[in-house]
Design an enzyme around this catalytic site. Structure first.
Site, PDB file in Angstrom:
ATOM      1  N   LYS A 112      39.651 -53.288 -44.194  1.00  0.00           N
ATOM      2  CA  LYS A 112      40.943 -53.042 -44.828  1.00  0.00           C
ATOM      3  C   LYS A 112      40.958 -51.713 -45.600  1.00  0.00           C
ATOM      4  CE  LYS A 112      42.761 -57.256 -43.926  1.00  0.00           C
ATOM      5  NZ  LYS A 112      41.713 -57.922 -43.153  1.00  0.00           N
TER       6      LYS A 112
HETATM    7  C1  LIG Z   1      41.733 -58.766 -42.051  1.00  0.00           C
HETATM    8  C2  LIG Z   1      40.435 -59.021 -41.375  1.00  0.00           C
HETATM    9  C3  LIG Z   1      40.364 -59.324 -39.992  1.00  0.00           C
HETATM   10  C4  LIG Z   1      41.594 -59.537 -39.131  1.00  0.00           C
HETATM   11  O1  LIG Z   1      42.330 -58.354 -38.884  1.00  0.00           O
HETATM   12  P1  LIG Z   1      43.820 -58.448 -38.312  1.00  0.00           P
HETATM   13  O2  LIG Z   1      44.312 -57.046 -38.294  1.00  0.00           O
HETATM   14  O3  LIG Z   1      44.570 -59.310 -39.308  1.00  0.00           O
HETATM   15  O4  LIG Z   1      43.769 -59.077 -36.980  1.00  0.00           O
HETATM   16  C5  LIG Z   1      39.107 -59.477 -39.423  1.00  0.00           C
HETATM   17  N1  LIG Z   1      37.980 -59.371 -40.165  1.00  0.00           N
HETATM   18  C6  LIG Z   1      38.010 -59.087 -41.481  1.00  0.00           C
HETATM   19  C7  LIG Z   1      36.736 -59.025 -42.243  1.00  0.00           C
HETATM   20  C8  LIG Z   1      39.230 -58.897 -42.146  1.00  0.00           C
HETATM   21  O5  LIG Z   1      39.254 -58.632 -43.463  1.00  0.00           O
END
Ligand SMILES: *Cc1c(COP(=O)(O)O)cnc(C)c1O
Length: 469
Positions: A112
């Protein structure tokens, strides 16, 4: 560059409005009116370039004339200087022709950060230009809250308030949010579940009287700038493995489908991607949709990969819109039908649209036992400690490679294992170590308040925080 709504009933907007936008007023998601493209020569020229330069080139295609290239480059340089690895998102060979794309070297150890760090800088510019002062509100089940707080702390024209379920996130996750000591950050531990937090946030966004006194904004994964920023590492990793002269495939641990959709975007921009496999945990709505042609939610199950415990994959609407030939009326009808409270059958994806999706996407789901087994097996075979989200994708990658090993396969590694120590300890019997940058987190002073799961109480708190009491 103009942005249109997937539901076709909201006016098109420009790049800076798209940066600040959540849902379009008609309930749809914004998407570029046309896909910008790179030539093969332009893609080949990314080889060996610093990450921040590729990021400025890719994001710049979506900004068009709305930002001076040198200014965008200054922003991406600053954003990615917060990462501890010189390559920002390094690629590592794990098995023959199977690579890990490590997206967790940012300040809060999950992918993120890649989007949030540049988003905060774009926000700053957009807000200064418009003379606005916003209050960002977000509910988090863990990773989004920390990344957002870290990116927006100390901002001069934005405050940020995070709601998290009291006692239901890991200590590391909580401490990333609660130890900044900044006056523009507020954390609320809600005495309820993540769903309660989300319901309160939705209630706040729907409260006209509140919105008249507090300029509210969200930074969730439907934000267009976040998607654009995530397309960047598809380019850097594929080019490192021989693109554009060679095709590359990806496996993406998936919840809200933002990260996987960013791969679609990279492909539309000219990157030769063969396949994107959407890997889910037992919350398999997207994998099932691609496999069966029916998009239908189930009950959310708690797993060891909590960032993917989602039964409505918001960004899937963008792929659907593309797959039905950008028919906004058809998209609006489908997703309004899907959202009806008593619709337990979901929606059927029309056959041609499904064929379109399957040209690029495949789906696979991995259960809890397989996830634990994969953490242990990867450690034993390669010496790498991986987090449970990455383990889901590696298991899916193994199944792909059992059939074909000719195309380089890149697994997106979305979190550092130290963010999920319990799962790693239970699966593999080792204690993942916190990277140096996060050491000391456990002794910093925390600031947060506890509130009941009650919208009025949280709204009163928000008004006070935003100086609008
Ligand atoms: C948010 C997240 C995901 C999923 O990503 P999306 O874009 O919502 O599909 C996968 N792994 C981690 C560690 C995340 O924080």
């Amino acid at each position: 560059m103009r942005y249109v709504s997937t539901r076709g009933e909201a006016p098109a907007i420009g790049f800076w409005d798209a940066v600040l936008a959540g849902l379009a007023p008609d309930g749809g998601l914004y998407i570029p009116q046309a896909w910008p493209r790179f030539t093969d020569a332009e893609i080949a020229a990314f080889s060996g370039k610093p990450y921040a330069e590729v990021a400025a080139a890719v994001i710049g295609k979506f900004a068009g004339d709305d930002i001076v290239p040198a200014e965008l480059l200054a922003m991406t340089r600053e954003a990615y200087a917060t990462f501890t690895h010189p390559a920002v998102t390094p690629v590592k060979e794990l098995y023959p022709n199977l690579y890990l794309l490590e997206l967790f070297h940012g300040p809060t150890l999950a992918f993120k950060d890649v989007a949030m760090q540049i988003l905060a800088r774009l926000y700053d510019k957009a807000l200064k230009a418009k003379g606005r002062h916003l209050t960002i509100v977000a509910a988090t089940s863990g990773d989004t809250g920390g990344a957002a707080v870290e990116a927006f702390r100390g901002a001069s024209n934005a405050r940020i308030m995070i709601l998290f379920p009291d006692g239901r996130i890991s200590e590391v996750q909580r401490r990333f949010m609660t130890t900044t000591g900044e006056a523009n950050v507020a954390n609320v531990a809600v005495q309820g579940s993540f769903d309660d937090c989300q319901t309160i946030v939705k209630d706040m966004f729907g409260d006209k009287a509140l919105r008249q006194v507090v300029d509210l904004s969200g930074v969730n994964s439907i934000n267009w700038a976040r998607i654009a920023a995530q397309a960047v590492y598809y380019f850097t990793s594929a080019v490192a493995l021989g693109a554009p002269h060679r095709k590359v495939s990806f496996v993406v641990p998936t919840g809200n489908f933002g990260d996987a959709f960013a791969g679609y975007v990279a492909k539309q921009m000219g990157l030769p991607i063969e396949t994107i496999t959407v890997a889910t945990n037992s919350n398999d709505i997207v994998a099932r949709a691609i496999e069966t042609g029916r998009y239908v939610r189930g009950a959310v199950q708690a797993t060891q990969s909590p960032a993917m415990d989602i039964q409505i994959a918001s960004n899937f609407e963008r792929l659907y819109f593309e797959a039905v030939g950008r028919d906004a009326a058809a998209t609006a009808l489908a997703f309004k039908t899907f959202a009806m409270p008593n619709n337990s059958d979901g929606i059927d994806i029309p056959p041609e649209a499904l064929a379109f999706m399957r040209k690029l996407f495949a789906g696979d789901s991995v259960d809890e036992a397989q996830t634990s087994d994969e953490i242990a097996r990867t450690l034993k075979d390669t010496g790498e400690v991986i987090d449970p989200h990455t383990a889901v994708a590696i298991r899916a990658a193994r199944r792909i490679q059992a059939k074909d090993t000719s195309t380089p396969l890149v697994v997106l590694s979305t979190a550092h294992p130290a963010k999920f120590p319990e799962a790693v300890r239970e699966a593999a019997g080792v204690e993942p170590r916190l990277p140096l940058a996060a050491v000391g987190l456990d002794t910093k002073t925390e600031t947060f308040d506890r509130l009941p799961a009650d919208a009025d109480a949280v709204k009163a708190y928000l008004r006070n925080f935003a100086g609008a009491a």
